[in-house]
Design a protein around this motif. Sequence first.
Motif, PDB file in Angstrom:
ATOM      1  N   LEU A 187      10.438  -8.123   0.211  1.00 34.48           N
ATOM      2  CA  LEU A 187       9.048  -7.655   0.255  1.00 34.48           C
ATOM      3  C   LEU A 187       8.497  -7.744   1.671  1.00 34.48           C
ATOM      4  N   ASP A 188       8.803  -8.844   2.354  1.00 35.54           N
ATOM      5  CA  ASP A 188       8.336  -8.996   3.744  1.00 35.54           C
ATOM      6  C   ASP A 188       8.947  -7.899   4.633  1.00 35.54           C
ATOM      7  N   LYS A 189      10.246  -7.606   4.423  1.00 31.72           N
ATOM      8  CA  LYS A 189      10.896  -6.562   5.227  1.00 31.72           C
ATOM      9  C   LYS A 189      10.263  -5.199   4.965  1.00 31.72           C
ATOM     10  N   LYS A 190       9.972  -4.899   3.719  1.00 31.88           N
ATOM     11  CA  LYS A 190       9.386  -3.602   3.380  1.00 31.88           C
ATOM     12  C   LYS A 190       7.939  -3.496   3.880  1.00 31.88           C
ATOM     13  N   LYS A 191       7.230  -4.623   3.871  1.00 31.91           N
ATOM     14  CA  LYS A 191       5.878  -4.614   4.442  1.00 31.91           C
ATOM     15  C   LYS A 191       5.946  -4.276   5.937  1.00 31.91           C
ATOM     16  N   ALA A 192       6.962  -4.838   6.614  1.00 28.91           N
ATOM     17  CA  ALA A 192       7.128  -4.562   8.042  1.00 28.91           C
ATOM     18  C   ALA A 192       7.408  -3.074   8.271  1.00 28.91           C
ATOM     19  N   LEU A 193       8.232  -2.461   7.415  1.00 31.64           N
ATOM     20  CA  LEU A 193       8.516  -1.031   7.535  1.00 31.64           C
ATOM     21  C   LEU A 193       7.267  -0.202   7.251  1.00 31.64           C
ATOM     22  N   GLU A 205       3.022   3.284   9.143  1.00 32.13           N
ATOM     23  CA  GLU A 205       1.578   3.521   9.277  1.00 32.13           C
ATOM     24  C   GLU A 205       1.176   3.674  10.748  1.00 32.13           C
ATOM     25  N   ALA A 206       1.905   2.974  11.642  1.00 35.88           N
ATOM     26  CA  ALA A 206       1.623   3.093  13.068  1.00 35.88           C
ATOM     27  C   ALA A 206       2.073   4.442  13.622  1.00 35.88           C
ATOM     28  N   PHE A 234       4.470   2.875   1.560  1.00 29.49           N
ATOM     29  CA  PHE A 234       5.410   3.398   2.559  1.00 29.49           C
ATOM     30  C   PHE A 234       5.485   4.923   2.509  1.00 29.49           C
ATOM     31  N   ILE A 235       5.647   5.479   1.324  1.00 26.63           N
ATOM     32  CA  ILE A 235       5.828   6.922   1.211  1.00 26.63           C
ATOM     33  C   ILE A 235       4.552   7.671   1.551  1.00 26.63           C
ATOM     34  N   THR A 236       3.402   7.026   1.324  1.00 29.50           N
ATOM     35  CA  THR A 236       2.125   7.661   1.685  1.00 29.50           C
ATOM     36  C   THR A 236       2.039   7.878   3.185  1.00 29.50           C
ATOM     37  N   ALA A 237       2.444   6.866   3.971  1.00 29.47           N
ATOM     38  CA  ALA A 237       2.420   6.991   5.434  1.00 29.47           C
ATOM     39  C   ALA A 237       3.385   8.088   5.894  1.00 29.47           C
ATOM     40  N   CYS A 238       4.591   8.110   5.297  1.00 33.23           N
ATOM     41  CA  CYS A 238       5.579   9.130   5.681  1.00 33.23           C
ATOM     42  C   CYS A 238       5.093  10.531   5.314  1.00 33.23           C
TER      43      CYS A 238
END
Length: 617
Positions: A380-386, A391-392, A431-435
């Motif tokens: 979860l921490d790794k996916k939050k980082a992605l 988002e950046a 994640f997919i929303t940002a992409c």
Amino acid sequence: MMDAHDTNQPLNQGELEEEKKTVEVSEAITETPTEDVTAEIQPEAASKPATKEDVLNLLKELAQDAENANKQEIDNLKQSFYKLHNAELEAAKVQFTDNGGNMEDFVAEEDPTEQEFKRLMGIIKEKRSKQAAELERQKEENLQVKLSIIEELKELVESGDDANKSYTEFKKLQQQWNDTKLVPQGKVNELWKNYQLYVEKFYDLLKLNNEFREYDFKKNLEIKTHLCEAAEKLADEEDVVSAFHQLQKLHQEFRDTGPVAKELRDEIWNRFKVASTAVNRRHQQHFESLKEAEQHNLDQKTVICEIVEAIEYDELKTFSAWENKTQEVIALQNKWKTIGFAPQKMNVKIFERFRHACDDFFKKKGEFFKRLKEGMNENLDKKKALCEKAEALKDSTDWKATTDALTKLQKEWKTIGPVAKKHSDAIWKRFITACDYFFEQKNKATSSQRSVETENMEKKKALIEKLSAIDENMDIEEANDLVRDLMKEWNAIGHVPFKEKDKLYNQYHGIIDQLFDRFNIDASNKKLSNFRSNISNIQGSGTQSLYKEREKLVRTYENMKNELQTYENNLGFLTSTSKKGSSLLTELNRKVDKLKADLELALQKIKVIDESIKAEE
């Protein structure tokens, strides 16, 4: 049996001997005292209650008459209760771990039915303890009574009085002896031997008349015949254990009944013995079949234990693998519940073995899910980082670089393991929303570019058709000029859709190669034309790629320039006077010409790159 008015009628010596022997026959009827036989009777297996409430209801009934309750039935109810109780406990543990709990943190809830069970068992135990104490007290009293009877018999024998006159007292003492039942087990045989000793001595002294003796034999025959008939009916008794109990009482009565006429003695004993043998055989067969069934149950339960103990935990590496194996273990637990009791000495041991194997499985399952939970938190921490990286990048307009970066992030996402179900949908949506936002913006911004690329594609297709249409009979110089003009026009056309690029490139260069071969067009022009096409592809990767290509060409140009200088210096030292020198001079001149042509081509390529960089700016 005898009346009092017959006591003064004497017996002759032969009849006295006969009366004495009947005592010996009577003693031989039952080889084991009543107390011993009763102690070795095995009760029938109790039916198994379906619920703990059923156990409590049966215990309440037994508690009302605990003194007469069967101990094996009480033990069976205790085993049934804790079998059901432990099954509920295991189910609670499974649910606790399935909900993400740690097996070491599991605490069983207080069970009111267990408290009620312990209370009822306490009542039964207290009543049975009082009964046992009372029974022991009664045995001690009976012992004293029988000792006093033996002393009175001893006085009758040693008093010297006429035995015929003492017969009534003798029969009273016999009846009192028969009415006095249980005594301490360790005293049974000794008491019986002393009693028989003085009974035999009394018969040695007794002188009954033939009429009285025949009457006594007749009454004893009637009693023993009735006992034989009762024993024979027991062979048809449905309850085998009850029949065995009743037979023991009949044996006691047969032994306590006096002798019969000598000529009937063997006959009546053999009849009673045959009936007893039939009942004893059924009783033995019943418990042998019960023992066989219990052994079969033990074998089945042993196999179940071995299956659970043989689980390969190293192969259980996924959630689904553990869940599938859990269902198998639960199925085995349910199968266990359908199997009856094992032999009494093994019943508790085999259950403890099975419970230990199941506990070990669920403990390891809890440890696996604990590690899995920790791993999911890391994922979860790794996916939050992605998500943060995506988002950046989502507002970037550097379409090419950002597309590559987001594609790389998506590939990295696939390499990360699962997260907890409650977070899975939310983190993926983030994640997919940002992409999706970036690619939507890219599609909007590049829609016009795609239309231009489509126009370029049509232009290049038209050029390919023109090149294909060049007649092989055309003048070489004219064909040379036409091909060069079309090549320049091709190189001036911008990008085409990416998926069509390679197809058009291969078509174009295939035709160019054919035309160059057909009209002997200069190889340098061909190479330069190919280079221009390659530069168009490099140009799509950004200006930085063009600079790298230019630096590489400059280094190549300088190397060839130095090499040309070396060859030209060597030419100054060679003459053509010798055959060998002439051949070497020709080879060097050929290499010098090739290097000059390559230098010119390198300069033309650098010029093409400079034009492309200028166009980018």
